[in-house]
Structure formats: C-alpha cells, structure tokens
Design a protein around this motif. Structure first.
Motif, PDB file in Angstrom:
ATOM      1  N   LEU A  18       0.846  -1.192   0.000  1.00 17.67           N
ATOM      2  CA  LEU A  18       0.000   0.000   0.000  1.00 17.67           C
ATOM      3  C   LEU A  18       0.886   1.248   0.000  1.00 17.67           C
ATOM      4  N   ILE A  19       0.662   2.086  -0.977  1.00 16.99           N
ATOM      5  CA  ILE A  19       1.449   3.317  -1.068  1.00 16.99           C
ATOM      6  C   ILE A  19       0.584   4.468  -0.578  1.00 16.99           C
ATOM      7  N   PRO A  25       2.133  12.774  -8.510  1.00 15.84           N
ATOM      8  CA  PRO A  25       3.221  12.254  -9.355  1.00 15.84           C
ATOM      9  C   PRO A  25       4.144  11.296  -8.591  1.00 15.84           C
ATOM     10  N   THR A  26       4.473  11.665  -7.344  1.00  8.37           N
ATOM     11  CA  THR A  26       5.347  10.778  -6.548  1.00  8.37           C
ATOM     12  C   THR A  26       4.678   9.426  -6.352  1.00  8.37           C
ATOM     13  N   ARG A  27       3.352   9.478  -6.018  1.00  9.15           N
ATOM     14  CA  ARG A  27       2.614   8.242  -5.764  1.00  9.15           C
ATOM     15  C   ARG A  27       2.616   7.355  -7.019  1.00  9.15           C
ATOM     16  N   THR A  28       2.358   7.979  -8.166  1.00 12.14           N
ATOM     17  CA  THR A  28       2.321   7.236  -9.417  1.00 12.14           C
ATOM     18  C   THR A  28       3.673   6.611  -9.720  1.00 12.14           C
ATOM     19  N   MET A  29       4.735   7.399  -9.445  1.00 12.23           N
ATOM     20  CA  MET A  29       6.076   6.892  -9.684  1.00 12.23           C
ATOM     21  C   MET A  29       6.383   5.683  -8.781  1.00 12.23           C
ATOM     22  N   LEU A  30       6.027   5.825  -7.524  1.00 12.03           N
ATOM     23  CA  LEU A  30       6.273   4.729  -6.568  1.00 12.03           C
ATOM     24  C   LEU A  30       5.505   3.472  -6.989  1.00 12.03           C
ATOM     25  N   ALA A  31       4.220   3.677  -7.385  1.00 13.58           N
ATOM     26  CA  ALA A  31       3.379   2.541  -7.766  1.00 13.58           C
ATOM     27  C   ALA A  31       3.957   1.834  -8.980  1.00 13.58           C
ATOM     28  N   LYS A  32       4.449   2.614  -9.899  1.00  8.70           N
ATOM     29  CA  LYS A  32       5.024   2.058 -11.124  1.00  8.70           C
ATOM     30  C   LYS A  32       6.260   1.209 -10.809  1.00  8.70           C
ATOM     31  N   LEU A  33       7.135   1.814  -9.973  1.00  5.66           N
ATOM     32  CA  LEU A  33       8.381   1.106  -9.620  1.00  5.66           C
ATOM     33  C   LEU A  33       8.114  -0.221  -8.903  1.00  5.66           C
ATOM     34  N   VAL A  34       7.206  -0.148  -7.930  1.00  5.63           N
ATOM     35  CA  VAL A  34       6.934  -1.355  -7.121  1.00  5.63           C
ATOM     36  C   VAL A  34       6.192  -2.391  -7.961  1.00  5.63           C
ATOM     37  N   GLY A  35       5.246  -1.884  -8.807  1.00 10.65           N
ATOM     38  CA  GLY A  35       4.418  -2.791  -9.579  1.00 10.65           C
ATOM     39  C   GLY A  35       5.183  -3.455 -10.709  1.00 10.65           C
ATOM     40  N   ARG A  36       6.252  -2.815 -11.124  1.00  4.76           N
ATOM     41  CA  ARG A  36       6.989  -3.291 -12.282  1.00  4.76           C
ATOM     42  C   ARG A  36       7.584  -4.696 -12.092  1.00  4.76           C
ATOM     43  N   THR A  37       7.905  -4.998 -10.889  1.00  6.41           N
ATOM     44  CA  THR A  37       8.546  -6.301 -10.636  1.00  6.41           C
ATOM     45  C   THR A  37       7.571  -7.446 -10.864  1.00  6.41           C
ATOM     46  N   GLY A  38       6.279  -7.142 -10.807  1.00  7.37           N
ATOM     47  CA  GLY A  38       5.276  -8.211 -10.950  1.00  7.37           C
ATOM     48  C   GLY A  38       5.136  -9.067  -9.708  1.00  7.37           C
ATOM     49  N   LEU A  39       5.901  -8.737  -8.641  1.00  7.41           N
ATOM     50  CA  LEU A  39       5.867  -9.561  -7.421  1.00  7.41           C
ATOM     51  C   LEU A  39       4.769  -9.107  -6.466  1.00  7.41           C
ATOM     52  N   PHE A  40       4.354  -7.864  -6.620  1.00  4.94           N
ATOM     53  CA  PHE A  40       3.464  -7.279  -5.609  1.00  4.94           C
ATOM     54  C   PHE A  40       2.157  -6.774  -6.197  1.00  4.94           C
ATOM     55  N   THR A  41       1.118  -6.826  -5.427  1.00  3.49           N
ATOM     56  CA  THR A  41      -0.128  -6.149  -5.764  1.00  3.49           C
ATOM     57  C   THR A  41      -0.023  -4.751  -5.172  1.00  3.49           C
ATOM     58  N   VAL A  42      -0.230  -3.764  -5.969  1.00  6.92           N
ATOM     59  CA  VAL A  42      -0.041  -2.394  -5.487  1.00  6.92           C
ATOM     60  C   VAL A  42      -1.381  -1.718  -5.222  1.00  6.92           C
ATOM     61  N   LYS A 118      13.597  11.166   0.679  1.00  6.17           N
ATOM     62  CA  LYS A 118      13.310  11.843  -0.581  1.00  6.17           C
ATOM     63  C   LYS A 118      14.499  12.740  -0.915  1.00  6.17           C
ATOM     64  N   PRO A 119      14.858  12.932  -2.120  1.00  6.01           N
ATOM     65  CA  PRO A 119      14.238  12.311  -3.283  1.00  6.01           C
ATOM     66  C   PRO A 119      14.546  10.805  -3.345  1.00  6.01           C
ATOM     67  N   ILE A 120      13.555  10.076  -3.821  1.00  8.48           N
ATOM     68  CA  ILE A 120      13.655   8.622  -3.798  1.00  8.48           C
ATOM     69  C   ILE A 120      14.516   8.097  -4.940  1.00  8.48           C
ATOM     70  N   ARG A 121      15.481   7.252  -4.597  1.00 10.16           N
ATOM     71  CA  ARG A 121      16.287   6.607  -5.648  1.00 10.16           C
ATOM     72  C   ARG A 121      15.728   5.199  -5.858  1.00 10.16           C
ATOM     73  N   PRO A 122      15.317   4.919  -7.110  1.00  9.77           N
ATOM     74  CA  PRO A 122      14.605   3.666  -7.395  1.00  9.77           C
ATOM     75  C   PRO A 122      15.310   2.403  -6.904  1.00  9.77           C
ATOM     76  N   GLN A 123      16.632   2.324  -7.041  1.00 12.17           N
ATOM     77  CA  GLN A 123      17.326   1.091  -6.629  1.00 12.17           C
ATOM     78  C   GLN A 123      17.244   0.874  -5.128  1.00 12.17           C
ATOM     79  N   ILE A 124      17.395   2.007  -4.381  1.00 10.94           N
ATOM     80  CA  ILE A 124      17.292   1.890  -2.925  1.00 10.94           C
ATOM     81  C   ILE A 124      15.865   1.514  -2.549  1.00 10.94           C
ATOM     82  N   LEU A 125      14.886   2.143  -3.208  1.00  9.96           N
ATOM     83  CA  LEU A 125      13.489   1.818  -2.940  1.00  9.96           C
ATOM     84  C   LEU A 125      13.245   0.318  -3.117  1.00  9.96           C
ATOM     85  N   MET A 126      13.644  -0.232  -4.257  1.00  2.76           N
ATOM     86  CA  MET A 126      13.355  -1.629  -4.539  1.00  2.76           C
ATOM     87  C   MET A 126      14.106  -2.567  -3.598  1.00  2.76           C
TER      88      MET A 126
END
Lengths: 509, 130
Positions: A18-19, A25-42, A118-126
């Motif tokens: 849950l984001i 825009p931040t929320r959309t970006m986070l959802a995209k990054l997390v959802g991209r792996t296909g491992l999680f329901t966002v 913040k600012p969020i770095r995608p690799q650290i986030l994942m």
C-alpha cells in the motif's frame, strides 16, 4: 524438517503493498516502480483516512508511508497501528525528507521497519521493499509455526512441563495446570516436587524449604514412572511421569505427566471383578438360604413328602452355591497374591484331632469309620509352622473328598507321620474307586472334575483341591496323591515340622 | 446376669431384614427393632434402647463402620453390644472391625435358625467380661 502440517493463512503470491502519498506524481512513480517487478499487488491512497480504510478492509503486507500527509501526522498513524505492527500484520517503510531526522528516529521507535529519504532513488526503494518483504514473509512464517506448535502443545491431553536440573518449572502447558488445579501461569517458577506427593519419591520435606527437590523427578530419564500426583486442593491421584533432556538445551528437561486416575480405576475394577461379583452374589444368596432354612425350621412338618424333598434339594444346592462362591473368592485371592496366611507354630496332633472331629459329622450318614494313625516319632511336642485355619481347610477338604468317594460303611484313615528330612506328612486314605489314569495330571487343576460326568453328582465345587494345593504352597508345603483304581486314593500334604519348641513358651507348655 | 431381650438390626436389604426379623423375633423371641439405614438407627436407639445391635457394613450414606463410633457415643453406648455383619469374610477385615470397637464380627450368609443362639452367646460372653 518435517512437512508443513498447517494451512498457510496468506498465499505467498499475493503480497500487497500500500502506497500512502498525497503527492500525485510521486505516488504514481512509486506505484510504477513497485508494480513493475510483478511480485506485488499495489494499492494506493492519498490520505491517512484512506489508508486506514484499506488496512481495515483487506490484507496488506507492506505500507510505504509518507510522513507528511494532509490529514494526519505519519507518527499518529504508526501509533494507531501499534497493535497491528507488534502482531506482524504488516510492515511499514516511512518516506520522509532529509530535514526530518528526528521524526524518522521516532517512527522507527514506534515500529516502522525502515525508512526512505526523498528524493527517492529507485534502486534503494526496490532493495528496501524487497528486504522488508522477505523479513515480513519470514516473520509471518515463524509466527505461524510458533502458533501451530503451541496449539499442538496445548492440544496434547497430557501435562507437559520444562524444568531446569534443580526441578524448577520454567514452562508448562495449560493441561498440566488444570490437572493439578493451578491457575494459569502460576506454576512457572514452582518446584516441580510440589506436584508429586512426597512419600512416593525420595523428597525430603526439609530440603524442599531450602532448594527445589523436583530434580529427583529426573532420576530415571526416558523411563515411565508411576507416582502419586498432588492436586492443589490436597487430594492425590495416580500419575505416570516421564522426563527427557530437552534437545539443544543443556540442563533443561521436558517432562510428560499423565493423569492415570481413570485407567487406574478401570484396572482396579478389572482386578477386583471376580471379588466384586462374588460379594454381590452373596446378598441375594443370603436371602435365599435364610428363607429356606427358616422354612425348613418352621414349616417342614406342613409340607408334603415331595415338598420336603424339594426343600432339601434347594437347601443343598444353596449350600453348594455358597461354598462355590467362597472357593472362587479363595482362589482369586490366591491368584492375585492377596491371600495372607498367618504362619505360627501350631501343635500338630491337637490341630489334626480337632479337624477330624469337626469334619466327621458327614461320615455318620454313610456309616463311614474314620481311623487316626499317628506315627511313633510324633508327640505333643510336634509343631507345624502353619496358619491354623488354612491347615484345617486342607485336611477338611481331603476328608470331604474321601467321604464323597467312600462306599457305604467304608473306612477312612487319617495318618500323620514324621519324614526323615524334618517334615511331617498328613494323609487321608479312602477305599473308593480310585482316580482314573487319564485324570491324574489334572487332579489339582480348577474345575477338572467338571469334565468327568460321574464326579459332578458328588456335590463339590470343583475348586477344593486347586485351593488346597495353593494353600499348602503358601505355607511352604506341598500336596500330592497316590491312587490305585479299584482300591482307593491317598491324598497328602507335607509340611515343615518343628520339634521341641522349648523357649518359645508354647513348646514348653 | 442381665438377659438379652432387645435387639436392633440395621440392614438395607429389605429381604434380609425380613429374615432377621423372623429369625430373631419369631424363633428367638427377642424384641426386635429393624432399621434400613444408620441414620434411622441413630434416631431410634434412644427410644428402643437395644442391648445388642447387628450392624451391616454396606449401608447407604452412612456405612456401618462409620456409624459404629457414633452409636458408641450415644448415652449408654459403651454398654451396648455391637455385632458387625459383612459379606466380605476375611481375617483381616474381622480384626479391623474389632479394633474399631465391634464386639463381634459375623459373616453372611448367616444361618437364621442358629442366629438367636449365636447372638445370645456373644451377649453372655460380653456380660462375663464386664
């Protein structure tokens, strides 16, 4: 490791994130990054209220929580979720600006699993989301395992406890506490010896005051022992106890205690079944035999000849039934080792003479003569080590058998003679038909006569000789017989003889 | 020497109680009080003042052995002769009842034609000892 025996409450393929972020825009970006792996329901929410609704409605595993929401402080939400966080319902990663170090520290203290700057770095986030997911899955599995193991432990219908080497209880299951009447949790820290009645082990009351003595319960590791349990209300009950070392925990011991009250009660009933039934039979038998003998005493002269004969038959058979019950009880006591004989030096000749006198009443009806022959080596100073009543029972049984099988007007010889080895032999000889060859090996077995139709009419119980044999053995004696078909039988008992008991007082008299 | 005249029998089986009555009242000529349980016996002892009490062991609620000391504790209790009656014949049982304060122990089944004589003998023996 054995296979998993419980049902997993959350299938691993539906890990949901849950984001919670008010900035679109931040929320959309986070959802995209997390959802991209296909491992999680966002799932997404822009407000604290919205996040609380989602948490309340469905299962969520991970929350990415922005600390600066319009409708609530992130710390407040963490506090609201305190209960859920401590029970590992989900994990939280807080998201905040660099200037917010103090709030970050506070959020970790409140149970957040990690934080993102913040600012969020995608690799650290994942990396952080995946770490948190692994942590949560492992944690949830461990919690489930622990819940299921304690369900197993609490479902075991026996008492279980863990103690240290001194016997102090470290842990126990609910069943143990209810078995011993102790309130939940009050047994921990207790000396395990308090659960067992002191007399059944080597506890010393004094020792117990100073240090735990439950350690003696560990004497026979791995072996089941029968002890007496001590309930908190003071009553005692049989328990089986078995202790074993706790694997991987040196100086810790797991102990199983089973309440044996019920199985002991059943076993006791089984052991005493014959005795109980026999005693129960005696009550109605008392009424029947009493009525018949009153009838014979008061009304016999008013009965017809055949009525009188029927009364005689009834009385004779009630007597026989009564003797049979007495014999069954004797035999049962002998078999279970409960028959106690009171061995005392008794003067042989008076004892024998009295017995013959008492039993000779039955001989008159058949005009049988009883002759007593006493060996020359025997005199008033000859004692036998016996239980007087049981000695009489043996000789009386020989005599009644001899009378049964003697012809009308026959002769029975009762003979006492000293043997060379310090024993004395008492025998009863009849001139009846003798014992057939085929029957000899079973003479002293219970109910053996029953298989010989000709003997069944004689009115015995069929147990007499088996009792006689057991009684003689209880008195360190032995029995035997000699028989010649057509000429008669001799039954004898051999007992240890004591001569000249000067000094005992009895011998000198 | 005082003669035995009044006997109380405490026995829960009504048929056996009947036999006691026929044996002791009809054949023995005694004045007999019959009780079906020990509580009733304790209530009626002060009224009927039995000289000898035949007390069954297995009684409902209050057993014979439990009632024995209570009977002894009643006024005049030490003078009363108490005979315990049991279906469980054993030498140990007999000794235990005598220790408990019974004057004699008799076993069931008993011979009703001989019972009056047996109880008279128990009574006489007790009078001589006293």
């Amino acid at each position: 490791m054995g296979s998993q025996f419980w049902e997993s409450s959350a299938p691993s393929d539906s890990f949901s994130v849950l984001i919670v972020e008010d900035d679109g825009p931040t929320r959309t970006m986070l959802a995209k990054l997390v959802g991209r792996t296909g491992l999680f329901t966002v799932l997404e929410s822009s407000t604290a209220a919205g996040a609380r609704n989602v948490i309340a409605e469905r299962s969520v595993d991970l929350v990415l929580l922005d600390m600066g929401l319009p409708d609530a402080n992130g710390l407040d939400l963490l506090e609201i979720w305190q209960q859920r966080l401590t029970s590992d319902e989900f994990v939280v990663i807080v998201v905040s600006g660099l200037d917010d170090e103090q709030r970050m520290i506070e959020s970790l203290r409140l149970g957040a699993h990690d934080y993102l700057l913040k600012p969020i770095r995608p690799q650290i986030l994942m990396a952080k989301v995946q770490n948190a997911a692994r942590f949560h899955v492992a944690n949830r599995a461990a919690r489930q395992l622990s819940q299921h193991l304690s369900a197993v432990v609490d479902s075991v219908p026996d008492g279980l406890l863990v103690m240290d080497a001194s016997g102090r209880i470290i842990w126990c299951n609910d069943h143990l506490e209810s078995m011993f009447g102790r309130r939940g949790g009050t047994s921990t820290g207790l000396d395990a010896a308090t659960l067992i009645a002191p007399s059944t082990t080597s506890f010393k009351e004094d020792d117990r005051q100073i240090r735990p003595s439950g350690g003696v319960l560990l004497e026979d590791l791995g072996r089941r022992r029968r002890l007496v349990g001590h309930h908190a209300d003071g009553h005692t009950f049989p328990v089986d106890l078995m202790a074993a070392g706790l694997l991987g925990n040196e100086g810790r011991f797991v102990t199983i205690i089973r309440d044996m009250s019920e199985s002991e009660r059943v076993a006791e009933l089984e052991r005493n079944f014959v005795s109980i039934v026999s005693h129960e039979l005696r009550t109605p038998l008392t009424s029947v035999s009493g009525s018949l003998s009153l009838l014979a005493a008061t009304e016999a002269n008013r009965l017809s000849e055949s009525g009188g004969r029927m009364l005689d038959i009834a009385r004779r058979n009630v007597d026989r039934l009564n003797r049979l019950i007495g014999d069954i009880l004797d035999l049962e006591k002998l078999a279970s080792g409960k028959l106690s004989v009171d061995l005392k030096p008794e003067p042989l000749l008076p004892l024998l003479h009295d017995t013959v006198e008492m039993e000779s009443a039955g001989s008159q009806a058949k005009h049988i003569r009883i002759r007593q022959v006493i060996g020359r080596a025997l005199d008033d100073n000859t004692y036998v080590l016996v239980d007087g009543d049981r000695f009489r029972q043996i000789v009386a049984n020989f005599l009644s058998n001899a009378m049964k099988f003697s012809p009308e007007g026959g002769e029975i010889t009762v003979c006492a003679e000293a043997l060379d080895d310090g024993h004395v032999r008492i025998s009863v000889t009849d001139h009846g038909p003798g014992i057939p060859e085929s029957f000899r090996h079973r003479v002293f077995q219970p109910f053996s006569q029953a298989e010989h139709p000709s003997n069944r009419r004689k009115g015995g119980t069929g147990l007499g000789l088996s009792i006689v044999k057991a009684l003689a053995e209880c008195m360190n004696g032995e029995v035997g017989f000699d028989s010649t078909p057509g000429e008669g039988s001799t039954f004898f008992v051999i007992l240890l003889c004591q001569r000249g008991l000067a000094g005992t007082g009895e011998g000198a008299a | 020497m005082t003669m035995l005249e009044r006997i109380m029998v405490v026995e829960d089986d009504p048929d056996i109680l009947d036999i006691f009555e026929m044996s002791l009242a009809m054949l023995g000529g005694f004045d007999v009080t019959l009780c079906e349980n020990a509580r009733e016996a304790l209530e009626r002892i002060p009224l009927s003042e039995p000289q000898l009490i035949v007390l069954d062991v297995m009684l409902p609620e209050l057993s014979g052995p439990d009632a024995l000391p209570m009977i002894r504790a009643l006024p005049g209790g030490s003078r009363r002769v108490i005979v315990i009656m049991t279906a469980r014949a054993s030498a140990q049982g007999r000794a235990a009842y005598l220790d408990l304060g019974a004057d004699e122990v008799l076993f069931k089944p008993f011979e009703p034609t001989e019972l009056p004589g047996v109880l008279r003998a128990v009574w006489d023996a007790r009078q001589q000892r006293a």
